[in-house]
Design a protein around this motif. Sequence first.
Motif: not given
Length: 170
Positions: A43-44, A46-47, A73, A81, A84, A90, A93-95, A97
């Motif tokens: 996820r991170e 791909e973000a 995903v 994304v 974001w 998210f 961590r994903t946010r 990224a």
Amino acid sequence: MRIDIPEGKDPIGYVWGEMVPGIGVAASNFSLAVYAHTTLGLREFEAARLRIAQINGCAFCLDWRTERDGQKVEDDFAEAVTDWRTTGAFDDRTRLAAEYAERYALDHHGLDDEFWNRMTGHYSQTEIVELSMSIGSWLAFGRLNHVLGLDTVCVLTGGSSPAGKRTPTP
């Protein structure tokens, strides 16, 4: 496309492999290494990758979804994304990224202590370096492909085009 491709040649293979073999092959290997050797979560990864694709406008990169161990995903991930800052889809961590990818591409001078405090609170030093190298790869090579018009002729291994929007080259 901005580059003349000899008839019967695959545009990507020709530009990346034949035109400048001393650079293109090394660049291709670096690009492939980002996917083959990542330790980041899907996820991170791909973000950050999709945020760079959105900024670059690379048609192929926007259509692409990284698959890892049979997992991709969710279908609406690209929309998350884009949003974001406010999406509930998210984790931190994903946010981060997605934020890092955007700021790396558009405002790298603005990466201040407050940002780095948040990054180091969620990512190890090794992960930060890996994410930085990955973002650099996507920024450079996605932008290169878009600027030269190669993003509209990229074909996935096996002859399929992303989202069926492009036809495979002979």
